[in-house]
Scaffold this active site. Structure first.
Site, mmCIF file in Angstrom:
data_model
loop_
_atom_site.group_PDB
_atom_site.id
_atom_site.type_symbol
_atom_site.label_atom_id
_atom_site.label_comp_id
_atom_site.label_asym_id
_atom_site.label_seq_id
_atom_site.Cartn_x
_atom_site.Cartn_y
_atom_site.Cartn_z
ATOM 1 N N ARG A 18 -19.571 10.243 -0.947
ATOM 2 C CA ARG A 18 -20.757 10.564 -1.735
ATOM 3 C C ARG A 18 -20.880 12.078 -1.925
ATOM 4 N NH1 ARG A 18 -24.674 7.227 -2.833
ATOM 5 N NH2 ARG A 18 -24.158 5.884 -1.044
ATOM 6 N N GLU A 41 -14.252 4.660 -1.574
ATOM 7 C CA GLU A 41 -15.372 4.420 -2.499
ATOM 8 C C GLU A 41 -16.004 5.746 -2.886
ATOM 9 O OE1 GLU A 41 -20.034 3.274 -1.819
ATOM 10 O OE2 GLU A 41 -18.540 2.257 -0.597
ATOM 11 N N THR A 70 -22.695 2.408 -5.359
ATOM 12 C CA THR A 70 -23.944 2.574 -6.092
ATOM 13 C C THR A 70 -23.795 2.115 -7.545
ATOM 14 O OG1 THR A 70 -24.232 4.573 -4.724
ATOM 15 C CG2 THR A 70 -25.950 4.103 -6.307
ATOM 16 N N LYS A 130 -22.005 -6.289 2.347
ATOM 17 C CA LYS A 130 -22.267 -4.987 2.964
ATOM 18 C C LYS A 130 -23.676 -5.005 3.543
ATOM 19 C CE LYS A 130 -23.716 -1.348 0.612
ATOM 20 N NZ LYS A 130 -23.775 -0.191 -0.318
ATOM 21 N N GLY A 160 -25.422 4.527 8.574
ATOM 22 C CA GLY A 160 -25.703 4.950 9.936
ATOM 23 C C GLY A 160 -24.676 4.467 10.929
ATOM 24 N N GLY A 180 -19.704 6.834 5.826
ATOM 25 C CA GLY A 180 -20.187 7.853 4.906
ATOM 26 C C GLY A 180 -20.242 9.220 5.549
ATOM 27 N N SER A 181 -21.436 9.654 5.929
ATOM 28 C CA SER A 181 -21.617 11.025 6.415
ATOM 29 C C SER A 181 -20.897 11.306 7.726
ATOM 30 C CB SER A 181 -23.107 11.338 6.565
ATOM 31 O OG SER A 181 -23.729 10.441 7.459
#
Length: 212
Positions: A18, A41, A70, A130, A160, A180-181
């Site tokens: 992202r 992704e 998204t 998901k 998370g 993700g992060s």
């Protein structure tokens, strides 16, 4: 209804990039592939996402699943198909979006949180589910919902979740994760992404039954 089967991968890990910019994509994709990731992704709320996806598709070797997150409309699905994306991830359940993606031969992974959403997604032909945000449900919550779902639909934990959580989810049978992060943040250098990716691969391979 068309259901595209979720591919068999050595590690069911999806890298979520992202915020990535198109001029960063090639190096980041190289870092992830070198580390052992085979699914990537790029969310559509990133800068110039379809350009980045197109670059990733051309850069990644055959067998690496590249797509978008998204995804909210059938128009987005068609644009994704136009740049060669084969993975469609959404934050919600939209039967039209899932169906359109499946008609293009894409693997689909819609976001769900409740048994109702999960069953609607299954009925629409989702390749996998998901659970998002997984950190709210936790392994216990996801496991409770899994009890009423078709056994042949893979379940993933996203939101998370980091490599620190793999073992807890694996205990209840969840072996698919979107990172993700904990793996990538906008502006991060490819070298740091590779270090994080290698740590995630190591943690995944440490799970019982996945040692190589």
């Amino acid at each position: 209804m068309i259901r595209i089967k979720f591919p068999s991968m050595k590690r069911n890990l999806v890298a979520i990039l992202r915020g990535i910019k198109s001029d960063e994509t090639a190096d980041i994709v190289d870092a992830l592939v070198d580390a052992g990731f085979t699914a990537i992704e790029i969310p559509l709320n990133s800068p110039d996402p379809f350009r980045s996806i197109e670059i990733a598709v051309k850069r990644a070797p055959k067998g690496v699943l590249i797509g978008a997150g998204t995804v909210l409309s059938v128009e987005d699905v068609d644009r994704l198909d136009g740049v060669g994306g084969r993975l469609m991830v959404s934050p919600n359940v939209d039967s039209d979006v899932i169906g359109q993606a499946a008609s293009h031969g894409m693997v689909t992974m819609p976001g769900v949180f409740t048994p109702t959403e999960a069953l609607v997604a299954c009925a629409a032909g989702a390749s996998a589910l998901k659970f998002f945000p997984a950190s709210v449900l936790g392994p216990t919550g996801i496991n409770a919902i899994r009890a009423v779902l078709p056994k042949d639909v893979p379940v993933g934990a996203v939101g998370g979740v980091s490599d620190d959580d793999f073992a807890a989810y694996a205990k209840v049978g969840v072996r698919t994760f979107g990172l993700g992060s904990s793996l990538y943040k906008a502006g991060m250098q490819a070298s740091e992404v590779k270090l994080r990716a290698l740590a995630s691969i190591k943690a995944y391979d440490a799970l019982e039954g996945n040692n190589t």
